[in-house]
Enzyme design. Structure first.
Site, PDB file in Angstrom:
ATOM      1  N   GLY A 156       1.760   4.987   3.554  1.00 10.72           N
ATOM      2  CA  GLY A 156       2.656   4.203   2.704  1.00 10.72           C
ATOM      3  C   GLY A 156       3.412   5.099   1.737  1.00 10.72           C
ATOM      4  O   GLY A 156       4.618   4.920   1.513  1.00 10.72           O
ATOM      5  N   GLY A 167       0.818  -1.220   0.000  1.00 14.67           N
ATOM      6  CA  GLY A 167       0.000   0.000   0.000  1.00 14.67           C
ATOM      7  C   GLY A 167       0.843   1.259   0.000  1.00 14.67           C
ATOM      8  O   GLY A 167       0.549   2.183   0.749  1.00 14.67           O
ATOM      9  N   SER A 170      -2.977  -0.426  14.957  1.00 11.36           N
ATOM     10  CA  SER A 170      -3.728   0.762  15.386  1.00 11.36           C
ATOM     11  C   SER A 170      -4.157   0.583  16.839  1.00 11.36           C
ATOM     12  O   SER A 170      -4.373  -0.548  17.285  1.00 11.36           O
ATOM     13  CB  SER A 170      -4.964   0.894  14.499  1.00 11.36           C
ATOM     14  OG  SER A 170      -5.892   1.776  15.068  1.00 11.36           O
ATOM     15  N   ASN A 187       1.039   3.592  -2.179  1.00 14.21           N
ATOM     16  CA  ASN A 187       0.644   4.663  -3.117  1.00 14.21           C
ATOM     17  C   ASN A 187      -0.229   5.747  -2.503  1.00 14.21           C
ATOM     18  O   ASN A 187      -0.723   6.628  -3.193  1.00 14.21           O
ATOM     19  CB  ASN A 187      -0.072   4.056  -4.341  1.00 14.21           C
ATOM     20  CG  ASN A 187      -1.379   3.394  -3.967  1.00 14.21           C
ATOM     21  OD1 ASN A 187      -1.906   3.609  -2.878  1.00 14.21           O
ATOM     22  ND2 ASN A 187      -1.899   2.585  -4.872  1.00 14.21           N
ATOM     23  N   TYR A 229     -12.838  -3.613  12.054  1.00 18.10           N
ATOM     24  CA  TYR A 229     -11.486  -3.096  11.793  1.00 18.10           C
ATOM     25  C   TYR A 229     -10.608  -3.330  13.027  1.00 18.10           C
ATOM     26  O   TYR A 229      -9.464  -3.785  12.909  1.00 18.10           O
ATOM     27  CB  TYR A 229     -11.582  -1.604  11.461  1.00 18.10           C
ATOM     28  CG  TYR A 229     -10.255  -0.893  11.346  1.00 18.10           C
ATOM     29  CD1 TYR A 229      -9.487  -0.977  10.185  1.00 18.10           C
ATOM     30  CD2 TYR A 229      -9.769  -0.091  12.395  1.00 18.10           C
ATOM     31  CE1 TYR A 229      -8.271  -0.302  10.074  1.00 18.10           C
ATOM     32  CE2 TYR A 229      -8.556   0.580  12.288  1.00 18.10           C
ATOM     33  CZ  TYR A 229      -7.815   0.475  11.120  1.00 18.10           C
ATOM     34  OH  TYR A 229      -6.609   1.145  11.020  1.00 18.10           O
ATOM     35  N   GLY A 264      -1.443   7.899   1.488  1.00 20.22           N
ATOM     36  CA  GLY A 264      -1.329   8.120   2.937  1.00 20.22           C
ATOM     37  C   GLY A 264       0.031   7.801   3.531  1.00 20.22           C
ATOM     38  O   GLY A 264       1.070   8.296   3.078  1.00 20.22           O
TER      39      GLY A 264
HETATM   40  N1  LIG Z   1      -5.050   6.879   8.949  1.00 21.94           N
HETATM   41  C1  LIG Z   1      -5.132   6.585  10.216  1.00 21.94           C
HETATM   42  O1  LIG Z   1      -5.650   7.350  11.030  1.00 21.94           O
HETATM   43  C2  LIG Z   1      -4.598   5.264  10.717  1.00 21.94           C
HETATM   44  C3  LIG Z   1      -4.606   5.026  12.097  1.00 21.94           C
HETATM   45  C4  LIG Z   1      -4.115   3.819  12.568  1.00 21.94           C
HETATM   46  C5  LIG Z   1      -3.628   2.880  11.676  1.00 21.94           C
HETATM   47  N2  LIG Z   1      -3.645   3.130  10.337  1.00 21.94           N
HETATM   48  C6  LIG Z   1      -3.141   2.081   9.428  1.00 21.94           C
HETATM   49  O2  LIG Z   1      -2.215   2.668   8.531  1.00 21.94           O
HETATM   50  C7  LIG Z   1      -2.119   1.859   7.357  1.00 21.94           C
HETATM   51  C8  LIG Z   1      -2.097   2.762   6.132  1.00 21.94           C
HETATM   52  O3  LIG Z   1      -3.359   3.345   5.962  1.00 21.94           O
HETATM   53  P1  LIG Z   1      -3.561   4.873   5.524  1.00 21.94           P
HETATM   54  O4  LIG Z   1      -4.140   5.570   6.683  1.00 21.94           O
HETATM   55  O5  LIG Z   1      -2.351   5.405   4.879  1.00 21.94           O
HETATM   56  O6  LIG Z   1      -4.755   4.678   4.486  1.00 21.94           O
HETATM   57  P2  LIG Z   1      -4.852   4.878   2.896  1.00 21.94           P
HETATM   58  O7  LIG Z   1      -4.410   6.234   2.499  1.00 21.94           O
HETATM   59  O8  LIG Z   1      -6.246   4.456   2.574  1.00 21.94           O
HETATM   60  O9  LIG Z   1      -3.823   3.809   2.336  1.00 21.94           O
HETATM   61  C9  LIG Z   1      -4.137   2.453   2.323  1.00 21.94           C
HETATM   62  C10 LIG Z   1      -3.225   1.745   1.339  1.00 21.94           C
HETATM   63  O10 LIG Z   1      -3.565   0.355   1.355  1.00 21.94           O
HETATM   64  C11 LIG Z   1      -3.650  -0.104   0.018  1.00 21.94           C
HETATM   65  N3  LIG Z   1      -4.616  -1.191  -0.056  1.00 21.94           N
HETATM   66  C12 LIG Z   1      -5.916  -1.200   0.309  1.00 21.94           C
HETATM   67  N4  LIG Z   1      -6.486  -2.381   0.023  1.00 21.94           N
HETATM   68  C13 LIG Z   1      -5.517  -3.141  -0.534  1.00 21.94           C
HETATM   69  C14 LIG Z   1      -5.485  -4.451  -1.074  1.00 21.94           C
HETATM   70  N5  LIG Z   1      -6.571  -5.210  -1.118  1.00 21.94           N
HETATM   71  N6  LIG Z   1      -4.329  -4.918  -1.580  1.00 21.94           N
HETATM   72  C15 LIG Z   1      -3.214  -4.145  -1.587  1.00 21.94           C
HETATM   73  N7  LIG Z   1      -3.181  -2.897  -1.095  1.00 21.94           N
HETATM   74  C16 LIG Z   1      -4.322  -2.398  -0.590  1.00 21.94           C
HETATM   75  C17 LIG Z   1      -4.117   1.099  -0.793  1.00 21.94           C
HETATM   76  O11 LIG Z   1      -3.713   0.999  -2.164  1.00 21.94           O
HETATM   77  P3  LIG Z   1      -4.714   0.449  -3.330  1.00 21.94           P
HETATM   78  O12 LIG Z   1      -6.063   0.963  -3.038  1.00 21.94           O
HETATM   79  O13 LIG Z   1      -4.100   0.892  -4.615  1.00 21.94           O
HETATM   80  O14 LIG Z   1      -4.647  -1.053  -3.234  1.00 21.94           O
HETATM   81  C18 LIG Z   1      -3.360   2.226  -0.105  1.00 21.94           C
HETATM   82  O15 LIG Z   1      -2.085   2.370  -0.643  1.00 21.94           O
HETATM   83  C19 LIG Z   1      -3.309   0.896   7.421  1.00 21.94           C
HETATM   84  O16 LIG Z   1      -2.848  -0.375   7.807  1.00 21.94           O
HETATM   85  C20 LIG Z   1      -4.193   1.481   8.515  1.00 21.94           C
HETATM   86  O17 LIG Z   1      -4.948   0.482   9.159  1.00 21.94           O
HETATM   87  C21 LIG Z   1      -4.110   4.305   9.832  1.00 21.94           C
END
Ligand SMILES: NC(=O)c1ccc[n+]([C@@H]2O[C@H](COP(=O)([O-])OP(=O)(O)OC[C@H]3O[C@@H](n4cnc5c(N)ncnc54)[C@H](OP(=O)(O)O)[C@@H]3O)[C@@H](O)[C@H]2O)c1
Length: 331
Positions: free
Chosen positions: A54, A48, A179, A50, A207, A52
């Site tokens: 990642g 992931g 998380s 691409n 989740y 946030g």
């Molecule tokens: N944002 C927060 O507040 C927060 C808080 C605690 C933990 N987190 C954790 O941080 C991590 C990153 O999330 P983010 O907040 O940066 O969200 P995000 O911007 O939605 O990024 C999520 C990433 O996961 C990829 N992804 C989703 N489904 C996928 C699949 N089936 N196969 C491969 N890749 C997939 C997406 O790329 P594609 O759609 O191109 O596949 C995207 O690059 C997650 O594990 C999330 O649980 C986030």
């Protein structure tokens, strides 16, 4: 007269909000860039990468001269992001590989293709994730509850398939992005896929369950890898402004609450990535494995995690994947 009063109160509230925000930011934690391992030329795989966190992480790794592979579904977006990063960092060595964590076949194909190109991994960052309310009834391609299937089972299979490759990169690190919402989760071995829940009425935090599974998996993995030169870390990045809410179907009025909350409490991706960098790069975490982190410091989770539970989740995950693959082969 009343206009003046409203104006004064308004300005007072804004000043108070800015003061509160600045104070809160001090607790976020900052990764110490002066005390990191050298990752120049090292192979860093980010699921992931691409969007946030990642994307931010890929940028930071590329800045340090690592060979970065971002693995996700959206090829177009990934290539745009790579171009964006290469515009900022012309020397960036970064590529995209297709991976759909909601499909066991895709994970197997990815792992095969990856191993044809790279014979080792120095840092594996299990970052990809989805936040999907149970009421949306979304399932992975193999019929698993979406959060559990993508966030836990997908990474469980991927990590296991790449384990020898990670060992060949040792000293290496596996970083699991979990998380604090894991503290709202529960591992119910009688219904891991939440098939007994009524999606319209259930109070289960799907989740949260998947993020608790991430942490339990990281614990068990670290135990199994003792002495292999591979360290395992799990972390919470904090509440970060990203696209994670994409499956939540928010209505326009939800934004009346979200916008001020975002201003007051949410981190930028740059602030959110700090604990990921702390786990992936810091010399301070070099001799640690199986630990949890938040705000670039130890995180004592409220969740009760036992060795027995961790072993049982490992076996149940293996069983679910095997059962699904056998079923598919027989169809
Ligand atoms: N944002 C927060 O507040 C927060 C808080 C605690 C933990 N987190 C954790 O941080 C991590 C990153 O999330 P983010 O907040 O940066 O969200 P995000 O911007 O939605 O990024 C999520 C990433 O996961 C990829 N992804 C989703 N489904 C996928 C699949 N089936 N196969 C491969 N890749 C997939 C997406 O790329 P594609 O759609 O191109 O596949 C995207 O690059 C997650 O594990 C999330 O649980 C986030």
């Amino acid at each position: 007269m009343w206009i003046e009063t409203v104006g004064t109160v308004g300005v007072g509230l804004v000043v108070l909000a800015i003061w509160y925000r600045k104070r809160l930011e001090k607790s976020f934690g900052v990764h110490d860039v002066t005390d990191e391992i050298d990752v120049h030329g090292k192979v860093v795989l980010i699921t992931g990468g691409n969007s946030g966190l990642g994307k931010e992480c890929a940028t930071e790794m590329a800045k340090r001269g690592a060979v970065v592979i971002i693995a996700s579904r959206d090829a177009k977006l990934s290539l745009q992001v790579i171009q964006e990063i290469q515009t900022k960092i012309p020397s960036a060595n970064i590529t995209f590989m297709y991976l759909d964590l909601s499909s066991l076949d895709s994970i197997r194909n990815f792992s095969e293709e990856f191993q044809k190109k790279f014979d080792h991994i120095n840092i594996l960052i299990n970052n990809a994730g989805v936040y999907c309310p149970l009421k949306r009834r979304m399932k992975t391609k193999d019929g698993f509850e979406f959060n559990f299937g993508v966030n836990h089972l997908g990474h469980f299979l991927l990590t296991n398939l790449l384990l020898e490759t990670v060992k060949r990169g040792s000293p290496s690190r596996i970083v699991v992005v979990a998380s604090t919402l894991s503290e709202k989760g529960r591992i119910n071995f009688d219904d891991l896929l939440l098939e007994k829940e009524d999606p319209d009425k259930s109070k289960i935090h799907a989740y949260g369950n998947s993020k608790l599974a991430n942490i339990v998996f990281a614990k068990e993995l670290s135990e199994r890898l003792v002495g292999s030169g591979v360290n395992v870390y799990a972390l919470c990045p904090g509440w970060v402004k990203t696209d994670l809410a994409r499956y939540m179907q928010l209505r326009w009025w939800n934004y009346f609450l979200i916008v001020p909350a975002a201003f007051l409490f949410m981190r930028s991706p740059g602030q959110g990535v700090q604990t990921i960098l702390h786990c992936a790069l810091s010399k301070k975490t070099e001799d640690c494995t199986g630990n949890l982190y938040k705000n670039c410091a130890d995180w004592n989770t409220k969740s009760q995690i036992t060795g027995e539970m961790a072993e049982k989740l490992w076996e149940a995950s293996e069983h679910l994947i095997l059962k699904s693959s056998t079923k598919k082969r027989m169809e």
